[in-house]
Design a protein around this motif. Sequence first.
Motif, short mmCIF file in Angstrom:
data_model
loop_
_atom_site.label_atom_id
_atom_site.label_comp_id
_atom_site.label_asym_id
_atom_site.label_seq_id
_atom_site.Cartn_x
_atom_site.Cartn_y
_atom_site.Cartn_z
N SER A 403 2.90 7.50 10.96
CA SER A 403 4.22 7.31 11.55
C SER A 403 4.89 8.65 11.79
N GLY A 404 5.33 8.87 13.04
CA GLY A 404 6.03 10.09 13.41
C GLY A 404 5.14 11.26 13.71
N SER A 405 3.82 11.07 13.79
CA SER A 405 2.90 12.16 14.05
C SER A 405 2.05 11.84 15.26
N ARG A 406 1.61 12.89 15.97
CA ARG A 406 0.74 12.72 17.12
C ARG A 406 -0.73 12.95 16.79
N VAL A 407 -1.01 13.41 15.59
CA VAL A 407 -2.39 13.76 15.22
C VAL A 407 -3.16 12.50 14.84
N LEU A 408 -4.39 12.40 15.38
CA LEU A 408 -5.27 11.29 15.04
C LEU A 408 -6.02 11.62 13.76
N LEU A 409 -5.91 10.73 12.78
CA LEU A 409 -6.55 10.94 11.49
C LEU A 409 -7.66 9.92 11.28
N PRO A 410 -8.81 10.33 10.74
CA PRO A 410 -9.87 9.36 10.46
C PRO A 410 -9.44 8.39 9.36
N LEU A 411 -9.99 7.18 9.40
CA LEU A 411 -9.69 6.20 8.37
C LEU A 411 -10.26 6.67 7.04
N PRO A 412 -9.46 6.74 5.98
CA PRO A 412 -9.99 7.20 4.69
C PRO A 412 -10.85 6.14 4.01
N GLY A 413 -11.99 6.57 3.48
CA GLY A 413 -12.82 5.67 2.68
C GLY A 413 -13.29 4.45 3.41
N GLU A 414 -13.99 4.62 4.57
CA GLU A 414 -14.44 3.46 5.33
C GLU A 414 -15.45 2.63 4.54
N GLU A 415 -16.20 3.28 3.69
CA GLU A 415 -17.24 2.57 2.96
C GLU A 415 -16.74 2.01 1.63
N GLU A 416 -15.52 2.33 1.22
CA GLU A 416 -15.01 1.84 -0.04
C GLU A 416 -14.35 0.48 0.14
N SER A 417 -14.51 -0.34 -0.85
CA SER A 417 -13.99 -1.70 -0.76
C SER A 417 -12.51 -1.78 -1.09
N GLY A 418 -11.92 -0.73 -1.64
CA GLY A 418 -10.53 -0.79 -2.06
C GLY A 418 -9.54 -0.66 -0.92
N HIS A 419 -9.94 -0.17 0.25
CA HIS A 419 -9.04 0.03 1.38
C HIS A 419 -9.17 -1.15 2.34
N THR A 420 -8.04 -1.74 2.70
CA THR A 420 -8.03 -2.90 3.59
C THR A 420 -7.12 -2.63 4.78
N VAL A 421 -7.16 -3.55 5.73
CA VAL A 421 -6.37 -3.42 6.95
C VAL A 421 -4.88 -3.45 6.65
N GLN A 422 -4.50 -4.10 5.55
CA GLN A 422 -3.08 -4.22 5.21
C GLN A 422 -2.42 -2.85 5.02
N GLU A 423 -3.20 -1.83 4.62
CA GLU A 423 -2.63 -0.50 4.41
C GLU A 423 -2.21 0.15 5.73
N LEU A 424 -2.79 -0.29 6.84
CA LEU A 424 -2.47 0.30 8.14
C LEU A 424 -1.46 -0.51 8.93
N ALA A 425 -1.17 -1.74 8.49
CA ALA A 425 -0.32 -2.64 9.27
C ALA A 425 1.12 -2.12 9.31
N GLN A 426 1.69 -2.13 10.51
CA GLN A 426 3.09 -1.78 10.72
C GLN A 426 3.68 -2.76 11.72
N ALA A 427 4.70 -3.49 11.25
CA ALA A 427 5.38 -4.48 12.11
C ALA A 427 4.40 -5.53 12.63
N GLY A 428 3.46 -5.95 11.79
CA GLY A 428 2.54 -7.01 12.17
C GLY A 428 1.42 -6.59 13.09
N ARG A 429 1.18 -5.29 13.26
CA ARG A 429 0.08 -4.87 14.13
C ARG A 429 -0.51 -3.56 13.61
N VAL A 430 -1.72 -3.26 14.11
CA VAL A 430 -2.43 -2.03 13.78
C VAL A 430 -2.97 -1.46 15.09
N THR A 431 -2.77 -0.16 15.30
CA THR A 431 -3.27 0.51 16.49
C THR A 431 -4.31 1.54 16.08
N LEU A 432 -5.51 1.43 16.63
CA LEU A 432 -6.61 2.33 16.30
C LEU A 432 -7.17 2.95 17.57
#
Length: 508
Positions: A403-432
């Motif tokens: 939020s508030g940045s123009r830099v594209l960041l890779p998703l952290p820990g793609e292979e780890e089971s602890g990270h879910t889509v809910q961490e990226l959700a903002q206002a009911g949507r996710v933009t990738l």
Amino acid sequence: MPYTELLRLWNESVQAVDAKDWEGALAKLQQIPEQTSRTHFNAASAHLALGQLDMALRCLDLTIAKDERLAVAFFQRAAVMLQMDRSEEALSDCIWAQEHMRGNAVIDYRQLGLRYKLYYWQILYNTAAAYCRMGQWESAMDKLVSATQDRGQGRGGNIEVALKSVERREVLDPLLVPVGSVFRPRKQEIEQLHQRDFLGKAKVISSMIPNDDFGGFEPLRQQVRHTTDHNSTSEQNNLINQWESRYMRVRAPYMARGPGQLTVPGGSMVFLFGEEDRDGMINVIHDGKRGLLPVSLLEPAKVKKSKKENRVPSGIPLPPEDKPPSRPETLPRSMVPPQESWGKLQAGSPQRAEEGSVVVKVHYTYNLALSIPLDTPYHKLKERIAEKVGQSASQLRLRHKQSGSRVLLPLPGEEESGHTVQELAQAGRVTLWCQREDPLANRTILYQMVALYDYAAEGPEDLEFSEGDTIDILTEVNQEWLEGHCAGNIGIFPSSFAYKENKSIIQD
């Protein structure tokens, strides 16, 4: 104000500048209610040409307020302040101009519409001029010596003459952007302002009436053939009127004897394209060519649309079939899918998030939307996207923006089971943002930069991008050019067209 109106006034002001009508240029620019940094710079140039330093300084203040990284604006304002004996403020602007050069020896503003190159040594020269007015002659000499070591072009003998002037304690005159050098709108956009008549005016290019020179529109008229006084051809005209088909066979070979005539072997089939003229000649088509043949050599020929008999030569159109084409077969009503399932059959139809899910919008070579449960791990999300775009999940790279940045960041820990889509959700949507890994295979990303301006590629080796795009820097070619990756493409671009927002972003 519509953008087209702004372009029109901007272009008219530039035309006035080319004609040295400075007041006319200012009158056009004043009609723009919300001016840009470029139009403010143009107004400052017009005021300088009229000798109005106060108004020029005010316009340059507005230019910098609109674009705080425009080095040429700081350079020009410093020169105006030197003319107004405001040396300390001019020295501050020279320092800002050096900062916004970002280590480049030269910045070419042609891509932005200004036919001017700002060299680093020019800024050092004006800095020395400011020190001269402040009585700091040693500092002025140091700046001029630094300018002689700069590798920028266009110096000529300016620096050597300035060194001798400083030795004699003579105040240097500042350098300015030449009068008449202003920001111009893009030629392609100006061409779109003028209405084009793509269809043109209709005219008759072929008529069934002999010697018809009609070239306009009028109510329908009956086509009457001209009568002739030659009795020898009257019977042939009556014969042509009775022919049911316009396919004729040539009785004997004929050799062209004049311009526009055809050479046709005997027994060939031709197609009548017009009516007989007064010389007993008629327009025909034979073997894809159009020309004149004597009517006396032609006789009716019956044409059958068959593959074995009476095949029509190439270049002559076949007559239409007697029977109309059959209708395509339609599906029974029981086989037509219900309307509620049409949305599932349409590609690219927007998805609606169900309860406990979120809409994931993915920017690929095209955009797509998915409804994903909130508890979906990153690697499962990546598999769903790979299935949609028809690629292998191992070849895809997913990134997002904080939020508030123009830099594209890779998703952290793609292979780890602890990270879910809910961490990226903002206002009911996710933009990738999704990219293939192939362009960056075995390449290291040094850091990322954000595009300041649009850059149009001038060659196959250039990297084209738009303002605000994130660029992965792969190689520093030299102080002026970088090799980068953007939107799946790799190429070089001027380093002055982007800035580094976060130095800590590197490829894992």
